[in-house]
Motif scaffolding. Structure first.
Motif, PDB file in Angstrom:
ATOM      1  N   UNK A   1       1.751  -7.626  -8.872  1.00 57.77           N
ATOM      2  CA  UNK A   1       1.281  -8.985  -8.416  1.00 57.77           C
ATOM      3  C   UNK A   1       1.416  -9.138  -6.733  1.00 57.77           C
ATOM      4  N   UNK A   2       0.690  -9.657  -6.275  1.00 60.34           N
ATOM      5  CA  UNK A   2       0.554  -9.984  -4.702  1.00 60.34           C
ATOM      6  C   UNK A   2       2.200 -10.490  -4.108  1.00 60.34           C
ATOM      7  N   UNK A   3       2.517 -11.395  -4.995  1.00 62.14           N
ATOM      8  CA  UNK A   3       3.787 -11.892  -4.324  1.00 62.14           C
ATOM      9  C   UNK A   3       5.000 -10.917  -4.390  1.00 62.14           C
ATOM     10  N   UNK A   4       4.971  -9.985  -5.616  1.00 60.95           N
ATOM     11  CA  UNK A   4       6.107  -9.212  -5.795  1.00 60.95           C
ATOM     12  C   UNK A   4       5.880  -8.082  -4.741  1.00 60.95           C
ATOM     13  N   UNK A   5       4.722  -7.595  -4.437  1.00 57.84           N
ATOM     14  CA  UNK A   5       4.409  -6.609  -3.382  1.00 57.84           C
ATOM     15  C   UNK A   5       4.715  -7.149  -1.975  1.00 57.84           C
ATOM     16  N   UNK A   6       4.713  -8.521  -1.807  1.00 60.11           N
ATOM     17  CA  UNK A   6       5.117  -9.166  -0.513  1.00 60.11           C
ATOM     18  C   UNK A   6       6.534  -9.218  -0.425  1.00 60.11           C
ATOM     19  N   UNK A   7       7.106  -9.321  -1.684  1.00 64.95           N
ATOM     20  CA  UNK A   7       8.680  -9.408  -1.507  1.00 64.95           C
ATOM     21  C   UNK A   7       9.098  -7.900  -1.153  1.00 64.95           C
ATOM     22  N   UNK A   8       8.372  -6.878  -1.732  1.00 63.94           N
ATOM     23  CA  UNK A   8       8.826  -5.437  -1.333  1.00 63.94           C
ATOM     24  C   UNK A   8       8.822  -5.321   0.217  1.00 63.94           C
ATOM     25  N   UNK A   9       7.559  -5.649   0.603  1.00 69.26           N
ATOM     26  CA  UNK A   9       7.533  -5.597   2.001  1.00 69.26           C
ATOM     27  C   UNK A   9       8.369  -6.295   3.077  1.00 69.26           C
ATOM     28  N   UNK A  10       8.796  -7.567   2.454  1.00 67.28           N
ATOM     29  CA  UNK A  10       9.851  -8.153   3.311  1.00 67.28           C
ATOM     30  C   UNK A  10      11.321  -7.588   3.312  1.00 67.28           C
ATOM     31  N   UNK A  11      11.621  -6.458   2.289  1.00 64.97           N
ATOM     32  CA  UNK A  11      12.315  -5.621   2.340  1.00 64.97           C
ATOM     33  C   UNK A  11      12.407  -4.330   3.141  1.00 64.97           C
ATOM     34  N   UNK A  12      11.317  -4.207   3.895  1.00 66.87           N
ATOM     35  CA  UNK A  12      10.962  -2.831   4.664  1.00 66.87           C
ATOM     36  C   UNK A  12      10.363  -1.942   4.007  1.00 66.87           C
ATOM     37  N   UNK A  13       9.765  -2.215   2.798  1.00 67.12           N
ATOM     38  CA  UNK A  13       9.079  -1.105   2.054  1.00 67.12           C
ATOM     39  C   UNK A  13       7.603  -1.407   2.173  1.00 67.12           C
ATOM     40  N   UNK A  14       6.818  -0.206   1.976  1.00 68.73           N
ATOM     41  CA  UNK A  14       5.233  -0.385   2.195  1.00 68.73           C
ATOM     42  C   UNK A  14       4.544  -0.870   0.913  1.00 68.73           C
ATOM     43  N   UNK A  15       5.462  -0.961  -0.139  1.00 72.02           N
ATOM     44  CA  UNK A  15       4.828  -1.196  -1.562  1.00 72.02           C
ATOM     45  C   UNK A  15       5.909  -0.779  -2.424  1.00 72.02           C
ATOM     46  N   UNK A  16       5.341  -0.704  -3.659  1.00 69.56           N
ATOM     47  CA  UNK A  16       5.982  -0.527  -4.854  1.00 69.56           C
ATOM     48  C   UNK A  16       5.283   1.062  -5.585  1.00 69.56           C
ATOM     49  N   UNK A  17       6.157   1.908  -5.611  1.00 71.92           N
ATOM     50  CA  UNK A  17       5.674   2.976  -6.298  1.00 71.92           C
ATOM     51  C   UNK A  17       6.311   3.201  -7.716  1.00 71.92           C
TER      52      UNK A  17
END
Length: 672
Positions: free
Chosen positions: A298-314
């Motif tokens: 989900x775009x909002x979940x990926x954005x949440x990951x980026x807000x924590x300093x990650x580039x995405x979810x693997x």
């Protein structure tokens, strides 16, 4: 003092002796440097019981354990070994063997039951998280479960409402676990000759649960004491697994989540990414992992990951949950069974979510050394350690549970406290094959049968078919037997169907790409793979998906030219590094379905020679299949090839057939 301390220090595994995989070798070294013990070290420190490994230790009552070691020099004359109650070595070994079948069948069949329950929830429209994705598969399963797909209205035949069909399929499926009379409906999917063998031998399962319960009753102290009668019940339970619980699990998962078709992905620890949130899904049931995959995209979940300093979810997977989310979504496979601790030792695993089966309890101890959140999700699979989170999955709140888990992993990304060390090794793989996709690749939508496969077996380009499956075992060198057996088979023009950890091992070794045919295959198989564009090793999914191998073999029989039963085919089964009770159940339903089946490592029957000879020789007279044991992987593969050659000779196709160019008149004569 230094020598004394050295003597007391626990023995550690030699990384190179422990595994052929460079990524695993690197992580074993790191674990030892950090003073973290792994399964590889524990295998060095604890040796197996020499009597138990032969299957001749009975602990079914408190007068035991009664141990019946083989005398030096073997049995000379009558075998007089007895337990306190008088149970012979054959009785003890047979009881132990079928208890393993019961354990394995219960694991796979309970998996199937859980999927059936979720399927029922979806059919009743009680959840928005699950819906019917493959209506064609639903209609095929409905036919197999004797559910009408049409209805008569005013003298006219019309298609039934798909929701009505789904609900009746759900009810029929659930009934297979505990119906009071009759036999399993899927037995009729087998070739008629095999069904007749089961009828004659008296081993047709009545329902799934009853056969497992009856094994536990028969093996109670003082009940069944005839090894032939004991293995007869073991056969019922194993067939109930392969042609019942496992097959239902596969079919219902395909209907709910989509029938797999080939796709590209990667495999090994190198699929993890240092700059991403690494969420690893481990276990066997895909009902939660399917939703986690959807939530993590989900775009909002990926954005949440980026807000924590990650580039995405693997996302990545371990064991058969890995295979489930790989074959439908292309999620990469991080590890086989023996690598699960090593995935955490990378220091990059932000969360590992587990469900059932093959989960090492020591994961909790390893997670304590890192920042990793270990999350259990199944009501029957918890851990005693206090650092393990338990988020119990409920299909009615599947999305909420998945969101909670994914956010825990994301929030933990910033808590990494150890240097990240991700091995660079990873390999490309093509996965997602099944009965339907093999049919399409070999025959296309126009022909739509297994004719092409049969034709190439008959003309000798393909020597035969091998099903190579199963776990890893820390008593062997990790992945070595898997890869050696498979390479020997394809070198000799035997096409391989694989599932489970063998499939992941083959992916890591680069055997799951069409290009590998040009490197590792004999000339015949190489030609077929290059022409059709398939790998020489076809990844069919998870361990319950061994049922796909049964149905693929049935389709080969239906296509004609290779006999009337699975036992007529130039085919064999193998589990080179097996370790679980599930493997014994799988092996036995392969045997009862007509496959010559070879196991590596050991077989827990060697201490009872009469019983061992019965399952490795006499069962062939009943079912056309039999057990064999060979730890050496080259000899193991050669046994399979010798059996395939024997079947080719019996079919009269042991000599390669010349290619003939045919004109239209010739083709018309052939069809006539």
């Amino acid at each position: 003092m230094a020598e004394e301390a050295k003597a007391k220090a626990p023995k550690l595994a030699d990384p190179i002796a422990a595994t052929i995989d460079p990524a695993s070798q690197e992580m074993i070294r790191r674990a030892q440097e950090l003073n973290i013990d792994t399964v590889f070290d524990r295998a060095e420190q604890m040796k197996p019981c020499a009597i138990g490994v032969q299957g001749i230790c009975c602990k079914n009552c408190s007068m035991g354990p009664c141990r019946l070691p083989l005398p030096k020099g073997g049995i000379v004359g009558e075998d007089t070994r007895k337990g306190l109650c008088g149970a012979t070595a054959n009785t003890i070994a047979a009881r132990n063997f079928i208890r393993m079948i019961a354990g394995g069948a219960s694991a796979h069949s309970d998996h199937g039951r859980s999927v059936a329950e979720v399927f029922m929830t979806a059919a009743r429209k009680e959840t928005d998280a699950y819906r019917i994705k493959d209506t064609n598969k639903l209609l095929a399963v409905a036919e197999a479960l004797q559910v009408d797909t049409t209805v008569e209205v005013d003298g006219e035949t019309k298609d039934r409402d798909i929701d009505e069909i789904a609900l009746e399929v759900a009810k029929k499926a659930m009934n297979e676990w505990g119906k009071p009379e009759g036999e399993l409906l899927y037995l009729k999917r087998a070739p008629q000759a095999l069904y007749d063998k089961w009828t004659k031998a008296g081993v047709k399962p009545r329902n799934i649960d009853r056969e497992i319960v009856e094994i536990m009753h028969r093996t109670h102290m003082g009940v069944d004491q005839d090894y032939k009668n004991l293995i007869k019940q073991g056969s019922r339970a194993a067939i109930a697994d392969g042609w019942g619980g496992s097959m239902l699990a596969t079919d219902l998962q395909d209907i709910l989540f989509g029938t797999p078709y080939p796709l590209q992905s990667e495999a090994n620890l190198g699929v993890m990414k240092e700059d991403h949130v690494n969420l690893i899904i481990h276990g066997h049931e895909p009902v939660l992992s399917e939703i986690i995959v959807a939530v993590a995209q989900r775009p909002e979940i990926i954005e949440y990951a980026k807000s924590k300093g990650a580039k995405g979810i693997q996302l990545s997977g371990i064991c058969c949950t890995a295979n489930e989310i790989l074959q439908r979504h292309g999620v990469p496979s991080a590890a086989t069974f023996l690598q699960q601790e090593l995935a955490i030792i990378t220091g990059a695993c932000d969360a590992m979510v587990v469900d059932i089966q093959c989960i090492m309890q020591n994961l909790a101890n390893v997670a304590k050394c890192f920042h990793t959140k270990l999350i259990t999700t199944h009501p029957i699979a918890k851990m005693e350690q206090d650092n393990v989170l338990h988020i119990e999955f409920d299909e009615h709140h599947a999305v909420e549970d998945a969101e909670k888990i994914v956010k825990i992993a994301i929030d933990n990304f910033q808590n990494r406290r150890t240097e990240v060390m991700i091995p660079r090794q990873k390999a490309t793989q093509i996965a997602g094959f099944g009965v339907e996709s093999i049919q399409y690749h070999l025959g296309g939508t126009f022909r739509g049968t297994y004719y092409t496969l049969n034709d190439n077996i008959i003309n000798g380009r393909i020597r035969g078919i091998a099903g190579v499956v199963g776990c890893n075992n820390a008593r062997t060198r990790h992945n070595e037997a898997h890869i050696t057996v498979v390479k020997e088979l394809i070198k000799n023009d035997v096409i391989v169907l694989t599932t489970g950890c063998n499939a992941i091992a083959c992916a890591m070794a680069g055997l799951l790409t069409p290009e590998s045919a040009g490197v590792y295959c004999g000339p015949g198989l190489k030609e077929v793979c290059e022409t059709v564009g398939i790998p020489p090793v076809l990844h069919l999914g998870s361990c319950v998906d061994n049922s796909r191998i049964l149905l693929a073999a049935t389709e080969v029989v239906k296509a004609g030219g290779l006999g009337k039963d699975i036992s007529d085919l130039p085919a064999a089964g193998s589990a080179p590094e097996w370790m679980s009770e599930k493997a014994i159940s799988i092996g036995h339903y392969f045997v009862c379905s007509g496959f010559y089946t070879v196991f590596g490592v050991t077989l827990p029957t060697s201490g009872a020679p009469v019983f061992h000879d019965y399952i490795s020789k006499e069962l062939e007279k009943q079912f056309g299949g039999m057990w064999d044991i060979e730890p050496d992987p080259i000899k193991h593969a050669q046994l399979m090839i010798a059996h395939i050659d024997r079947k080719r000779k019996e079919l009269g196709i042991d000599k390669a057939r010349d290619r003939v160019l045919m004109d239209m008149a010739d083709r018309q004569k052939l069809e006539a």
